[in-house]
Design an enzyme around this catalytic site. Structure first.
Site, PDB file in Angstrom:
ATOM      1  N   ASP A  67       0.883  -1.441  -0.157  1.00 21.10           N
ATOM      2  CA  ASP A  67      -0.402   0.152  -0.284  1.00 21.10           C
ATOM      3  C   ASP A  67       1.016   1.447   0.332  1.00 21.10           C
ATOM      4  OD1 ASP A  67      -1.332  -2.509   0.849  1.00 21.10           O
ATOM      5  OD2 ASP A  67      -2.254  -1.230   2.795  1.00 21.10           O
ATOM      6  N   GLU A  72     -10.839  -2.372   4.312  1.00 18.37           N
ATOM      7  CA  GLU A  72      -9.056  -1.311   4.443  1.00 18.37           C
ATOM      8  C   GLU A  72      -9.049  -0.401   3.583  1.00 18.37           C
ATOM      9  OE1 GLU A  72      -6.253  -5.742   4.844  1.00 18.37           O
ATOM     10  OE2 GLU A  72      -7.092  -4.965   2.912  1.00 18.37           O
TER      11      GLU A  72
HETATM   12  C1  FRU Z   1      -3.975  -3.995   2.480  1.00 16.74           C
HETATM   13  C2  FRU Z   1      -3.523  -3.877   3.869  1.00 16.74           C
HETATM   14  C3  FRU Z   1      -3.716  -2.909   5.055  1.00 16.74           C
HETATM   15  C4  FRU Z   1      -2.549  -3.083   6.134  1.00 16.74           C
HETATM   16  C5  FRU Z   1      -1.398  -3.638   5.110  1.00 16.74           C
HETATM   17  C6  FRU Z   1      -0.898  -5.081   5.944  1.00 16.74           C
HETATM   18  O1  FRU Z   1      -3.287  -3.973   1.404  1.00 16.74           O
HETATM   19  O2  FRU Z   1      -3.955  -4.917   3.990  1.00 16.74           O
HETATM   20  O3  FRU Z   1      -5.066  -3.178   5.206  1.00 16.74           O
HETATM   21  O4  FRU Z   1      -2.208  -1.937   6.354  1.00 16.74           O
HETATM   22  O5  FRU Z   1      -2.125  -4.494   4.029  1.00 16.74           O
HETATM   23  O6  FRU Z   1       0.219  -4.385   4.835  1.00 16.74           O
END
Ligand code: FRU
Length: 490
Positions: free
Chosen positions: A25, A204
């Site tokens: 992300d 998310e």
């Molecule tokens: C989204 C996610 C988020 C989390 C991160 C962990 O892709 O699953 O919810 O904070 O990646 O790397």
């Protein structure tokens, strides 16, 4: 600067990638003192996901990036999951001795001591030197909800009417809202999601912001972006939905309830995207970037040295369509500076055939079609004897599609090779496509960004043909412009 590592077969030449190792992300995007910051979920020791850090890069144009040292590393509270950064202009936090500075609000991920149950708590870090170094707040974590194992990805913004900070955060398969005057003490104010939108996966990376409709500052809407995680039952994998409505200071209220299901991107590879904070008001832009990947296969895509790229940065706007207020996306204008050479075609008719119009793996293509009796038309990208990626429009089904079933390497995951589509009503018979082709991706912006599709592809370097085609009948190519683009490493 060109190095061997940034010239490998699949290394994007226009998109942001980490120098090496794993990235997911985008995090903490903020504009501060003339720089756009991009942080990102980063595993510095491997090309697969692992203990998360925040990688960091800065840019003056959102196109050329300078890599900086890791901003946040795991500590006694756990690893560093996604989150946001705000400019604390008036030192509401008290971190900056009355001056302004940057505050990161992120999720600490660890296990409950003595168990293997995971927990997620929200924490702060601050920087007094334009993001170059960060200090974790001594009283972390600042927000705990013990009954919520999935509680993450806080996105914070200043809400003027209440002179307070607002946090929107993913909680299971909903979002919650919290308020604070100092970024340290948070109180719950509401939640949204039950019975709304898609629950095909966990929620998310939310984002919430206000935009004018058709540029009218007296007619605004709030946009809530929510990414939904991969679930083995759905071939689409992880994807991003959005809602249009209002924010009443406590929670988000959709314009219609239940809210219509709206996808931000109809491709397979645009996830966990959020927007930049604190972009100067005179710019008037809401700038978005997503992770150009999908949890379904992210850990096994066939790149080496590095794994994971971002989408092109995009400007988001709202338009009143027949069906309601909808998001549009267009690639940021700064990308036009990458255009190297331009070829234009005068209008022509293409009948039941295909023609090669260019060669290349770093191109911007703008094609305007008018159809009448053809069954299907579009472009074939990155073609060779054995490979092609089709961006087409099926007129009788009114479906815009990408077919990457013969796009190149695909054996790394059973769901990668596929054809997927989205409804595009084109009653007037006009379809305009703006396509960015890079070494391992295509991004398609249709009818001025009304519909967008972002897909990764992994073709041979030699698969470079670009074709126009039509099946059964003819299509008028009203205009065709092809730009070759400069690499950001040149
Ligand atoms: C989204 C996610 C988020 C989390 C991160 C962990 O892709 O699953 O919810 O904070 O990646 O790397």
């Amino acid at each position: 600067m060109i190095t061997a590592n940034n010239q490998t077969q699949f290394r994007p030449q226009l998109h942001f990638t980490p120098k090496d190792q794993w990235m997911n992300d985008p995090n903490g995007m903020v504009f501060y003192e003339g720089e756009y910051h991009l942080f990102y979920q980063y595993h510095p020791e491997s090309t697969v996901w692992g203990p998360m850090h925040w990688g960091h890069a800065v840019s003056h144009d959102l196109v050329h990036w300078e890599h900086l040292p890791i901003a946040l590393a795991p500590d006694e509270h756990g690893t560093i999951f996604s989150g946001s950064v705000v400019v604390d202009k008036h030192d509401t936090s008290g971190f900056f001795g009355g001056k302004s500075g940057l505050v990161a609000v992120f999720t600490h991920h660890d296990t409950i001591p003595g168990t293997d149950l995971t927990r997620q708590r929200q924490s702060l870090a601050y920087s007094m030197n334009r993001g170059r170094t960060w200090t974790k707040y001594a009283n972390n974590p600042v927000l705990i909800e013990e009954d919520l194992p999935d509680f993450r990805d806080p996105k914070v913004f200043w809400y003027n009417p209440q002179q307070s900070w607002v946090m929107v955060i993913a909680a299971g398969d909903e979002v919650r809202f919290y308020k604070s005057v100092n970024l340290k003490d948070w109180t719950y104010s509401g939640e949204f999601g039950l019975g709304q939108g898609s629950h095909d996966g966990i929620w998310e990376c939310p984002d919430l912001f206000e935009l004018p409709v058709d540029g009218d500052m007296n007619n605004k809407r709030w946009v809530l972006i929510v990414s939904i995680g991969d679930d083995a039952n759905f071939p689409e994998g992880s994807r991003t939905q959005y809602f249009i409505g209002s924010f009443n200071g406590n929670t988000f209220v959709p314009e219609e309830s239940p809210a219509p299901l709206l996808w931000l991107d109809h491709g397979r590879d645009n996830y966990a995207g959020v927007t930049w904070s604190d972009v100067p008001e005179q710019q008037g832009r809401r700038l978005f970037i997503g992770w150009m990947n999908n949890w379904k296969y992210a850990n096994v895509i066939p790149t080496s040295e590095w794994r994971g790229a971002m989408t092109l940065p995009r400007e988001l706007t709202l338009t009143a369509e027949m069906e309601g207020v909808r998001l549009r996306q267009k690639p940021i204008r700064e990308l036009q500076a990458q255009r190297r050479s331009e070829e234009n075609w005068a209008a022509f008719e293409l009948e039941n055939s295909e023609i090669t119009v260019a060669q290349g793996d770093l191109l911007e293509i703008i094609a305007e079609f008018e159809f009448d009796n053809t069954l299907e038309f579009g472009l074939k990208l990155r073609t060779s004897e054995t490979e092609e990626t089709i961006v087409g429009y099926s007129t009788h089904e009114q479906l815009l599609f990408i077919d990457r079933s013969r796009s190149g390497a695909a054996d790394f995951h059973a769901d990668f090779a596929c054809k997927h589509s989205a409804l595009l009503e084109a009653e007037t018979g006009n379809v305009k496509m703006r396509i960015f082709v890079d070494r391992s991706s295509i991004e398609v912006f249709v009818n001025d960004g009304k519909l967008v599709m972002t897909d990764q592809i992994f073709p041979l370097s030699s698969s470079a043909g670009i074709k126009l085609y039509t099946k059964e009948g003819s299509v008028k190519v009203k205009s065709l412009t092809i730009y070759t683009l400069n690499s950001i490493f040149d």
